[in-house]
Design a protein around this motif. Structure first.
Motif: not given
Length: 614
Positions: A462-466, A513-514, A583-586
């Motif tokens: 969904l994020v890729i499509a947007f 992911v968001g 980890i995701g933030i970094i």
């Protein structure tokens, strides 16, 4: 040149992403159902045993995918869980109690990846299946045992200082010492205060002194009890042969134990909750045991029954105990009876050596001690443990020995094996009770993984499509960064030894992911704003990245602080969520700012452009 990324920086970014991609790769190969066969030091793992295992499974019509032997275990792989469980039942019967047979999941990592030390992420109990225990340490018994040790130490200390005393006894939660005269009392108080700074001494009438734990000493005693029990629990878990267990403190008095892949909770409870230990005591052969059994017990002695219920008069002083035992192996003695071969540490060996040297020809007894939970509750609503003791062996000391000797008098080889296992792992500082127990089946773990992966992939798509629809080709750049971000998260989680992916951890990845494209949204909107104000495309790109940086940094640092606080004060699921979030933030900061700018500069930087595809 405006919007130019040096070649060395582009290569460095490529190397970093490739490095983490390499360590993320093992997660694509999946896992096999497996059985792990491990053993104590008294048994051997060799090719003969491997052949025996293969033969036994072949006779039982179990389909084996592969079987291999290494230094610490035999690992047998299967294509499905039905063959795995049938194999465990078969091997449990054939190998008896000599080996530990545990269910496991073995990663299918190719040899070329193993050469780099790459391995898949460790999965939490909610994803892999297994047993979860929450255990509580009995602090009253811990404090009581600490005072017992203090009583023995104080007597020894007073004798070494040549201070005469009438008695040193435990009264409730403090020690009471009685002396013969004022001089002995003053000398004792001076020496004891210096040697035991964690205790508060008060003088009473009648040449008496009390020694009570200070608040700090009480807190240290409780903390020590929990920490030592954690160490012992880790040793016991190792004896069970569990792969990737979790043993950690929770709060002031509790311990969390997670055993991935294990489904037999009864055996796990027997080993983890057992409190058996041994004490070696001198037999008081100089006094009448019959009179002592009727109530006339000499000072410094006590009566303990043997396994047949007969009274035995023993000295109270302990020569060596479970805490002094560093190794214990079960076996059979020359008469065909079960035995446990004991090795003591230096302190215990020295005491045993001094005692046996002076007492050749005199009897010594072995006391078996066990704490069992009762139906009674204390004032705080906690289970009261009952201490059971019995003399399992009396023997005459035939010669001088120290740290190595044998203990006999056990009921069966199975009891000898269990006792040896517990003594090797260590005796608990205080009994523990199971507060919470959960068994999670492997099928539920698979379902959790499937649902978590579906959530991640749906969010990703969904994020890729947007991004593509809204930001055109610049949206594709953001999607490249998003894919790199996910790869880096998985690679880092696979690299960190203590990191475990849990179901809340997967929720953290979904959130990341968001958040990962949030920074690119800010940058792209700034670029659009610059273009609307009439800036050139190259100037718009440069200003967009530069002006958005401080906002992105502030937003991510505040989230990182919140995640760090969750990790510091949270437990279990909250920690799992906070780890993947941090980890995701970094990684998202790296991919959204550095990686996308390098890509944008490579594709559009340094060119004469009329407009940007944004």
């Amino acid at each position: 040149m405006l919007n130019h990324t040096p070649l060395w920086k582009s290569l460095l970014i490529l190397v970093m992403v490739s490095f983490f991609a390499l360590f993320a790769l093992p997660n694509l190969y999946g896992e096999d159902y497996a059985i792990q066969i491990s053993t104590s030091k008294s048994e051997q793992l060799d090719t003969a045993l491997l052949d025996q295992v293969n033969e036994v499974l072949k006779e039982a019509n179990v389909v084996v995918k592969a079987a291999a032997l290494n230094d610490t275990q035999i690992l047998v792989r299967f294509s499905d869980d039905s063959n795995q469980r049938l194999a465990k039942e078969t091997l449990d019967r054939q190998l008896e109690d000599k080996y530990t047979v545990a269910l496991n999941l073995a990663p299918n990592v190719p040899d070329w990846l193993k050469m780099f030390g790459a391995s898949p992420m460790k999965l939490g109990l909610d994803l892999r299946g297994g047993i979860h225990f929450l255990m509580e340490v009995d602090m009253e018994t811990a404090i009581d045992k600490a005072l017992d040790d203090l009583q023995s130490d104080m007597k020894t200390s007073l004798r070494e200082e040549d201070i005469r005393y009438k008695s040193v006894k435990k009264v409730s939660d403090y020690m009471e010492l009685t002396f013969r005269d004022e001089e002995a009392l003053d000398k004792a108080v001076f020496n004891l205060k210096r040697k035991y700074p964690g205790y508060e001494f008060s003088e009473l009438d009648g040449l008496k002194v009390t020694a009570k734990m200070s608040e700090q000493q009480l807190a240290e005693t409780k903390s020590y009890a929990v920490q030592q029990n954690i160490t012992i629990m880790r040793n016991r878990v190792n004896q069970l042969g569990v792969a990737e267990p979790v043993v950690q403190r929770q709060g002031a008095e509790r311990i969390v134990i997670q055993l991935p892949g294990i489904q037999d909770s009864a055996k796990a409870k027997d080993i983890l909750g057992a409190t058996a230990t041994l004490e070696y005591r001198a037999v008081d052969y100089e006094n009448d045991v019959i009179a002592a059994a009727k109530g006339r017990v000499p000072a410094g002695s006590e009566v303990i029954n043997d396994t047949n219920g007969r009274p035995v008069l023993l000295k109270k002083e302990v020569i060596a105990a479970g805490k002094n035992i560093v190794d214990a192996q079960s076996g059979i003695d020359q008469y065909g009876l079960p035995k446990v071969s004991i090795s003591l540490d230096s302190k215990g060996g020295a005491k045993m050596s001094r005692f046996t040297k002076k007492n050749i020809g005199n009897p010594m007894a072995v006391v078996f001690i066990e704490y069992k939970p009762t139906d009674k509750l204390d004032k705080n609503g906690k289970v009261i443990f009952e201490k059971e003791r019995r003399v399992i062996n009396q023997a005459t000391i035939r010669g001088h020995f120290g740290s190595k000797f044998e203990t006999t008098g056990l009921d069966s080889p199975a009891e000898a094996q269990n006792l040896a296992l517990l003594l090797r792992a260590g005796s608990l500082i205080a009994p523990i009770r199971i507060v919470e127990e959960r068994t999670i089946g492997p099928s539920l773990g698979k379902e959790n993984i499937a649902n978590g992966m579906d959530a991640i992939m749906l969010g990703f798509i969904l994020v890729i499509a947007f991004m593509v629809l809204y930001y055109k080709k610049f949206g594709l750049v953001a999607n490249i960064a998003l894919a790199a971000n996910l790869i880096m998260i998985v690679g880092i989680m696979s690299l960190i030894p203590g990191a475990t992916l849990t179901l809340p951890g997967m929720a953290g990845i979904v959130l990341t992911v968001g958040m990962a494209v949030d920074a690119n949204v800010l940058i792209f909107e700034r670029i659009r704003e610059e273009l609307r104000e009439g800036r050139s495309p190259q100037h718009a790109i440069s200003s967009g990245y530069d002006n958005a940086f401080s906002t992105i940094l502030d937003a991510n640092i505040t989230t990182l602080i919140a995640a760090a606080i969750l990790f510091a004060i949270g437990t279990g699921p909250i920690k799992g969520f906070s780890v993947t979030l941090m980890i995701g933030i970094i990684t998202s900061m790296f991919t959204a700012i550095i990686l996308t700018r390098a890509v944008v500069n490579t594709v559009w930087g340094g060119k004469r452009l009329e407009k940007l595809p944004i």
